[in-house]
Design a protein around this motif. Sequence first.
Motif, PDB file in Angstrom:
ATOM      1  N   GLY A   1       0.843  -1.211   0.002  1.00 18.56           N
ATOM      2  CA  GLY A   1       0.047   0.082   0.171  1.00 18.56           C
ATOM      3  C   GLY A   1       0.971   1.391  -0.011  1.00 18.56           C
ATOM      4  O   GLY A   1       1.948   1.202  -0.438  1.00 18.56           O
ATOM      5  N   PRO A   2       0.256   2.452   0.725  1.00 20.90           N
ATOM      6  CA  PRO A   2       0.952   3.580   0.509  1.00 20.90           C
ATOM      7  C   PRO A   2       2.149   3.557   1.175  1.00 20.90           C
ATOM      8  O   PRO A   2       2.589   2.846   2.269  1.00 20.90           O
ATOM      9  N   ARG A   3       3.156   4.535   0.958  1.00 20.06           N
ATOM     10  CA  ARG A   3       4.470   4.642   1.784  1.00 20.06           C
ATOM     11  C   ARG A   3       4.228   5.019   3.174  1.00 20.06           C
ATOM     12  O   ARG A   3       3.597   5.570   3.570  1.00 20.06           O
ATOM     13  N   VAL A   4       5.138   4.368   3.831  1.00 17.15           N
ATOM     14  CA  VAL A   4       5.398   4.300   5.239  1.00 17.15           C
ATOM     15  C   VAL A   4       6.498   5.125   5.661  1.00 17.15           C
ATOM     16  O   VAL A   4       7.613   4.994   4.995  1.00 17.15           O
ATOM     17  N   TRP A   5       6.386   6.072   6.742  1.00 17.95           N
ATOM     18  CA  TRP A   5       7.431   7.052   7.304  1.00 17.95           C
ATOM     19  C   TRP A   5       8.001   6.784   8.692  1.00 17.95           C
ATOM     20  O   TRP A   5       7.073   6.095   9.262  1.00 17.95           O
ATOM     21  N   PRO A   6       9.035   6.906   9.044  1.00 17.80           N
ATOM     22  CA  PRO A   6       9.132   6.682  10.310  1.00 17.80           C
ATOM     23  C   PRO A   6       8.533   7.221  11.475  1.00 17.80           C
ATOM     24  O   PRO A   6       7.929   8.351  11.163  1.00 17.80           O
TER      25      PRO A   6
ATOM     26  N   ASN B   1      -5.031   2.470  -4.187  1.00 17.16           N
ATOM     27  CA  ASN B   1      -4.040   1.759  -3.427  1.00 17.16           C
ATOM     28  C   ASN B   1      -4.590   0.096  -3.474  1.00 17.16           C
ATOM     29  O   ASN B   1      -3.682  -0.826  -3.700  1.00 17.16           O
ATOM     30  N   LEU B   2      -5.858   0.175  -3.368  1.00 16.32           N
ATOM     31  CA  LEU B   2      -6.525  -1.320  -3.193  1.00 16.32           C
ATOM     32  C   LEU B   2      -6.551  -1.895  -4.793  1.00 16.32           C
ATOM     33  O   LEU B   2      -6.157  -3.139  -4.758  1.00 16.32           O
ATOM     34  N   ARG B   3      -6.726  -1.051  -5.837  1.00 20.58           N
ATOM     35  CA  ARG B   3      -6.680  -1.595  -7.296  1.00 20.58           C
ATOM     36  C   ARG B   3      -5.168  -2.136  -7.231  1.00 20.58           C
ATOM     37  O   ARG B   3      -4.975  -3.172  -8.189  1.00 20.58           O
ATOM     38  N   ALA B   4      -3.960  -1.415  -6.929  1.00 20.29           N
ATOM     39  CA  ALA B   4      -2.808  -1.597  -7.040  1.00 20.29           C
ATOM     40  C   ALA B   4      -2.237  -2.834  -6.336  1.00 20.29           C
ATOM     41  O   ALA B   4      -1.260  -3.286  -6.608  1.00 20.29           O
TER      42      ALA B   4
ATOM     43  N   GLY C   1     -17.317  -1.163  -4.814  1.00 19.15           N
ATOM     44  CA  GLY C   1     -18.396  -1.166  -5.758  1.00 19.15           C
ATOM     45  C   GLY C   1     -17.474  -0.535  -6.936  1.00 19.15           C
ATOM     46  O   GLY C   1     -18.253  -0.351  -8.062  1.00 19.15           O
ATOM     47  N   ARG C   2     -16.091  -0.310  -6.842  1.00 19.65           N
ATOM     48  CA  ARG C   2     -15.514   0.220  -7.844  1.00 19.65           C
ATOM     49  C   ARG C   2     -14.333  -0.806  -8.628  1.00 19.65           C
ATOM     50  O   ARG C   2     -13.273  -0.253  -9.069  1.00 19.65           O
ATOM     51  N   MET C   3     -14.259  -1.990  -8.391  1.00 16.31           N
ATOM     52  CA  MET C   3     -13.351  -2.992  -8.660  1.00 16.31           C
ATOM     53  C   MET C   3     -13.685  -3.606  -9.960  1.00 16.31           C
ATOM     54  O   MET C   3     -14.890  -4.153  -9.995  1.00 16.31           O
ATOM     55  N   LYS C   4     -12.879  -3.687 -11.026  1.00 20.41           N
ATOM     56  CA  LYS C   4     -13.164  -4.477 -12.193  1.00 20.41           C
ATOM     57  C   LYS C   4     -13.158  -5.962 -12.073  1.00 20.41           C
ATOM     58  O   LYS C   4     -14.041  -6.407 -12.580  1.00 20.41           O
ATOM     59  N   SER C   5     -12.446  -6.198 -11.053  1.00 20.60           N
ATOM     60  CA  SER C   5     -12.507  -7.676 -10.702  1.00 20.60           C
ATOM     61  C   SER C   5     -13.916  -8.100 -10.177  1.00 20.60           C
ATOM     62  O   SER C   5     -14.168  -9.399 -10.375  1.00 20.60           O
ATOM     63  N   VAL C   6     -14.566  -7.128  -9.744  1.00 17.33           N
ATOM     64  CA  VAL C   6     -15.929  -7.585  -8.815  1.00 17.33           C
ATOM     65  C   VAL C   6     -17.027  -7.130 -10.013  1.00 17.33           C
ATOM     66  O   VAL C   6     -18.084  -8.131 -10.129  1.00 17.33           O
ATOM     67  N   TRP C   7     -17.077  -5.838 -10.681  1.00 18.24           N
ATOM     68  CA  TRP C   7     -18.048  -5.541 -11.338  1.00 18.24           C
ATOM     69  C   TRP C   7     -17.999  -5.320 -12.848  1.00 18.24           C
ATOM     70  O   TRP C   7     -18.871  -4.816 -13.587  1.00 18.24           O
ATOM     71  N   GLY C   8     -16.715  -5.739 -13.307  1.00 18.91           N
ATOM     72  CA  GLY C   8     -16.463  -5.729 -14.645  1.00 18.91           C
ATOM     73  C   GLY C   8     -15.809  -4.331 -15.247  1.00 18.91           C
ATOM     74  O   GLY C   8     -15.778  -3.501 -14.258  1.00 18.91           O
ATOM     75  N   ASN C   9     -15.517  -4.501 -16.448  1.00 22.02           N
ATOM     76  CA  ASN C   9     -14.800  -3.165 -17.082  1.00 22.02           C
ATOM     77  C   ASN C   9     -15.714  -1.881 -17.039  1.00 22.02           C
ATOM     78  O   ASN C   9     -14.940  -0.863 -16.942  1.00 22.02           O
TER      79      ASN C   9
END
Length: 532
Positions: A29-34, A56-59, A408-416
């Motif tokens: 996910g996103p970068r973490v800092w000290p 981040n979830l798509r990636a 509700g916005r994932m291609k893997s779930v709802w298609g292209n």
Amino acid sequence: MEVVTLLLVAACMAAYVVWFSRLASRLTGPRVWPVVGSLPGLIQHSERMHEWIADNLRANGGTYQTCICAVPALARRQGLVTVTCDPRNLEHVLKTRFDNYPKGPTYHAVFLDLLGDGIFNSDGDTWLFQRKTAALEFTTRTLRHAMSRWVCRSIHLRLLPMLQDASLKSGVVDLQELLLRLTFDNICGLAFGKDPETLAPGLPENAFAVAFDRATEATLNRFILPESMWRFKKWLRIGMEATLFRSVAHVDRYLSAVIKTRKLEIDDGQNHDDLLSRFIKKGTYSEAFLQHVALNFILAGRDTSSVALSWFFWLVSTHPHVERRILLELASVLHESRGPDTSAWLASPLTFEEVDRLVYLKAALSETLRLYPSVPEDSKHVVADDVLPDGTFVPAGSSITYSIYSAGRMKSVWGNDCLEFRPDRWLSPDGKRFEMQDSFRFVAFNAGPRICLGKDLAYLQMKSIAAAVLLRHRLHVAPAHRVEQKMSLTLFMKHGLKMNVHDRDMDSIASELRKTRQSAAAVPAEVVAAGA
């Protein structure tokens, strides 16, 4: 001595760098800092947080882990957050291992002053008792009719006259504000049988509504601050904590008076069908318990429906083909129940049966909630170590955020076409039946044992309001008005929804319906002639 100290500090820093490097390499996910973890990213993207989480979830294939407190002993427990929108993980968290993922102590502490141990702020046996009691009431047809009565009254006596006035004056209305007031009046009527009348000409202030809003805002402010800080401010009674104390006290006094009056009325044989009266009749509950019952349902039912309707009216105004199909469906239902005269269609509120037949309208509302869920993100506490279905290990003491917005916005779930507003995805192949999607793909009403009890009432209210408004008015976003998301626990529009209101001519829709039916009737005759 100074050299020893410097060496010790340097050794500690080196050890932390090694530890942090190992931690960061295991996180996705996103970068973490000290020290501060991923908080800089949250702050940087605060204006588009839900889209940032979705990116981040798509990636990362639908799940990632991050740290909001990169400090040894905390980073793998309280500081670790698992973010997911994978339907398999959602089913695991919300249903399969339900007992391992309660709301948790942090959520309970934040809302305790306002909601007490009410159904939306409790876990375990306390929650189960209230859930079973409330479920019995929400399955009764009388409660649905009570909601229909409150909704119809507020629509036709308040909302429609205000929209008509705006149409006559060619004015602009903030539809989100009107809908917030409308649903607040409705849910108060259903919860404890009193109408605060916040939706009225001039949009007057109501002391109870103002106190409730301020208490809610001050409660949500606690999520921003460390628990030790807001507890210290509460002890000193300063800042937002002072506002919360005063507002909750006002809300308590108001509801206490309502409860005492209602008990006397019930003892005198008066009949009431609101939720509060139903609970009073069921048993000898304490006044505090009854107050929390009412407040929990007001909080759950007020903003969610109004926010969903705001996004619905915006989407419909920008997708004229969807609006046309909604109008043709309304015309078809009303033609069958009231005849061809369009004036009869507007003469009285839609009946419960007419509203129930609006299949495409329900599909359009569901599609709105898929893209713009009223509660975009929610969190759970992890009681014991566990492994999610996708293989992610979640340690005890950490938290899980499930992103309803991202689900509700994932291609893997709802298609292209997942980002398109397409109500047809909710209909059967012949377009005649509404088909509800799997509740772990469509999580707008939650899922599992905590699935929303008021889902059917919410659809009834939203369909009634949408139908009444669209039958009478065309709505267009006001020039130069920007529609943006507000970053809060509820997906409000940041600048409201400023819209121009125009009268609608339903005669043209009725004419189009007649032509459509004539064309459909002519097809079989042509087929028969061709066969001969």
